[in-house]
Enzyme design. Structure first.
Site, short mmCIF file in Angstrom:
data_model
loop_
_atom_site.label_atom_id
_atom_site.label_comp_id
_atom_site.label_asym_id
_atom_site.label_seq_id
_atom_site.Cartn_x
_atom_site.Cartn_y
_atom_site.Cartn_z
N ARG A 185 37.94 -22.04 -15.76
CA ARG A 185 38.14 -21.16 -14.61
C ARG A 185 39.02 -21.88 -13.60
O ARG A 185 38.84 -23.08 -13.35
CB ARG A 185 36.81 -20.77 -13.94
CG ARG A 185 35.99 -19.76 -14.71
CD ARG A 185 36.65 -18.36 -14.73
NE ARG A 185 35.87 -17.41 -15.52
CZ ARG A 185 36.07 -17.14 -16.81
NH1 ARG A 185 37.02 -17.76 -17.48
NH2 ARG A 185 35.33 -16.25 -17.44
N ASP A 198 45.22 -22.47 -18.53
CA ASP A 198 45.13 -21.10 -19.04
C ASP A 198 44.51 -20.20 -17.98
O ASP A 198 44.51 -18.98 -18.12
CB ASP A 198 44.27 -21.07 -20.32
CG ASP A 198 44.30 -19.71 -20.99
OD1 ASP A 198 45.40 -19.12 -21.08
OD2 ASP A 198 43.24 -19.21 -21.41
N GLU A 251 44.28 -15.97 -10.12
CA GLU A 251 44.83 -15.22 -11.25
C GLU A 251 44.59 -13.72 -11.14
O GLU A 251 45.33 -12.94 -11.70
CB GLU A 251 44.33 -15.75 -12.59
CG GLU A 251 42.91 -15.42 -12.91
CD GLU A 251 42.50 -16.09 -14.24
OE1 GLU A 251 42.05 -15.37 -15.10
OE2 GLU A 251 42.65 -17.31 -14.38
N HIS A 267 45.70 -16.74 -19.24
CA HIS A 267 44.28 -16.53 -19.58
C HIS A 267 44.17 -15.86 -20.95
O HIS A 267 43.67 -14.73 -21.06
CB HIS A 267 43.57 -15.71 -18.51
CG HIS A 267 42.07 -15.89 -18.57
ND1 HIS A 267 41.28 -15.86 -17.45
CD2 HIS A 267 41.24 -16.10 -19.61
CE1 HIS A 267 40.02 -16.04 -17.82
NE2 HIS A 267 39.98 -16.19 -19.13
P1 NAD Z 1 28.58 -23.03 -22.12
O1 NAD Z 1 27.62 -22.40 -21.18
O2 NAD Z 1 28.25 -23.08 -23.57
O3 NAD Z 1 28.87 -24.53 -21.66
C1 NAD Z 1 29.11 -24.89 -20.33
C2 NAD Z 1 28.62 -26.33 -20.17
O4 NAD Z 1 28.97 -26.76 -18.84
C3 NAD Z 1 27.09 -26.46 -20.31
O5 NAD Z 1 26.77 -27.45 -21.27
C4 NAD Z 1 26.64 -26.87 -18.92
O6 NAD Z 1 25.53 -27.74 -18.95
C5 NAD Z 1 27.89 -27.57 -18.40
N1 NAD Z 1 27.94 -27.76 -16.96
C6 NAD Z 1 27.34 -27.05 -15.99
N2 NAD Z 1 27.61 -27.59 -14.78
C7 NAD Z 1 28.39 -28.68 -15.02
C8 NAD Z 1 28.98 -29.67 -14.19
N3 NAD Z 1 28.81 -29.65 -12.86
N4 NAD Z 1 29.72 -30.64 -14.78
C9 NAD Z 1 29.89 -30.68 -16.11
N5 NAD Z 1 29.34 -29.77 -16.95
C10 NAD Z 1 28.61 -28.79 -16.41
O7 NAD Z 1 29.98 -22.30 -21.87
P2 NAD Z 1 31.22 -22.25 -22.86
O8 NAD Z 1 31.07 -21.10 -23.78
O9 NAD Z 1 31.49 -23.59 -23.40
O10 NAD Z 1 32.38 -21.84 -21.83
C11 NAD Z 1 32.90 -22.74 -20.87
C12 NAD Z 1 33.78 -21.97 -19.90
O11 NAD Z 1 34.94 -21.49 -20.59
C13 NAD Z 1 33.11 -20.69 -19.38
O12 NAD Z 1 32.45 -20.95 -18.19
C14 NAD Z 1 34.24 -19.72 -19.17
O13 NAD Z 1 34.53 -19.67 -17.80
C15 NAD Z 1 35.41 -20.34 -19.91
N6 NAD Z 1 36.01 -19.41 -20.89
C16 NAD Z 1 37.36 -19.24 -20.87
C17 NAD Z 1 37.97 -18.40 -21.78
C18 NAD Z 1 39.46 -18.21 -21.82
O14 NAD Z 1 39.94 -17.20 -22.36
N7 NAD Z 1 40.25 -19.12 -21.30
C19 NAD Z 1 37.18 -17.72 -22.72
C20 NAD Z 1 35.80 -17.94 -22.72
C21 NAD Z 1 35.22 -18.77 -21.79
#
Ligand code: NAD
Length: 322
Positions: free
Chosen positions: A235, A259, A264, A296
């Protein structure tokens, strides 16, 4: 259920219609995003289906409840655009797609990373102009470098597995640690400070929350290795873009692949080629040849779209069944 699907593109309509081939739900597609100016479109529907850049504020949710909407089926994983407490107050259930294809996003992070470190985006542009010069195209080898994942959840783990294949040393910072996962994937949990100091590549895979907003700010950037590569497919709000621009200027950051971008909303997913960019930090970032920005699109693979559509409609079916 009667579902109003917002912010749709032809690929959404195709994937959702295929997932609804049996006609279990009645779907209507709207190109508009769901926010205070478009909320009236939800009249007559049981559920709304917004996408990542929606703005479901308390006011929008209150109006949705008045219009009879009982469910938000978000067709994304990041729910930072929805006021969850307000939805609860209004009695509106919220469902999301927690995991559809973490590989798709992790692979996109590597597409950005490899392009940046081998400068293939610059070579591509040159070769199209019949310029085969290698001037300033020297890159670096990923093998043997330290890959730091900020966030070791689903996507972070996929990214680390890929990094492993490149022969990187892997470290991760995540406040919620799971030693079994670390052993399976083959990484070491470190403090945020150590990750910033030791990583040659920092890849962001954490959600945007009040705690993680601007986790990469001027102070964090000052601690990184000089020339660090940063990749953000999570994000935009996780990085302070002004501090990033300063660090690109001084060479503290050697390259950045984004991305996602803080402003955005209203920028990405649209063809704005005939209009100036409203957000001047994005335009200022684009000046750097070592800033690679995509719109994105980490989620945008055939496989991920199918999984998103199936889970989204499955969520609506589960709600309908109670
Ligand atoms: P997830 O919930 O499986 O993993 C997120 C991880 O971040 C968890 O392990 C959590 O403990 C950790 N976390 C929380 N607070 C933290 C901090 N302060 N420091 C470090 N780690 C911390 O989520 P995911 O499926 O791996 O997705 C990650 C991110 O990717 C999502 O939040 C979403 O915003 C983004 N995303 C982007 C796209 C895209 O098209 N670019 C698509 C899907 C998801």
């Amino acid at each position: 259920m009667r579902i109003a699907v917002f912010d749709t593109h032809p690929y959404d309509e195709r994937a959702l219609s295929e997932a609804n081939a049996a006609g279990e739900h009645v779907l209507e597609f709207f190109e508009e995003r769901l926010h205070d100016k478009t909320v009236e479109l939800a009249k007559g529907f049981d559920a709304v289906c917004p996408f990542v850049n929606c703005r479901l504020t308390a006011g929008v949710l209150q109006r949705l409840a008045q219009l009879g909407v009982r469910l938000v089926v978000l067709r994304a994983s990041g729910f930072n655009g929805i006021d969850i407490a307000a939805a609860e107050r209004e009695g509106i259930a919220v469902a999301r797609v927690p995991a559809y294809s973490p590989e798709a996003v992790a692979e996109h992070a590597f597409a950005l990373l490899l392009t940046l470190i081998r400068k293939t985006h610059r070579a591509y542009n040159r070769v199209r102009e019949q310029n085969f010069s290698l001037d300033s195209l020297e890159g670096f080898t990923l093998h043997g470098k330290t890959f730091g994942a900020l966030g070791a959840g689903r996507i972070g783990q996929c990214a680390m597995r890929i990094a492993k294949g490149f022969g990187c040393k892997i470290i991760a910072y995540d406040p919620y640690q799971n030693p079994q996962i670390a052993a399976d994937v083959g990484f070491e949990y470190v403090s945020l400070e150590r990750l910033l100091q030791e990583a040659d590549v920092i890849s962001l895979h954490l959600p945007l929350t009040e705690q993680t907003y601007h986790v990469i700010d001027a102070a964090a950037l000052a601690q990184t290795r000089r020339g660090v590569i940063i990749v953000n497919t999570s994000r935009g709000g996780l990085i302070d873009a002004t501090a990033l621009i300063d660090a690109l200027k001084t060479g503290q950051v050697g390259g950045v692949g984004l991305d996602v971008y803080e402003m955005e909303e209203g920028v990405f997913f649209h063809d704005l080629s005939d209009r100036p960019l409203q957000d001047d930090t994005l335009a200022r970032l684009m000046i750097f040849p070592n800033a690679l920005i995509t719109s994105h699109q980490g989620f945008l693979t055939r496989e991920a779209l199918r999984a998103i559509a199936e889970t989204t409609l499955g969520n609506a079916s589960s709600f309908a069944r109670g």
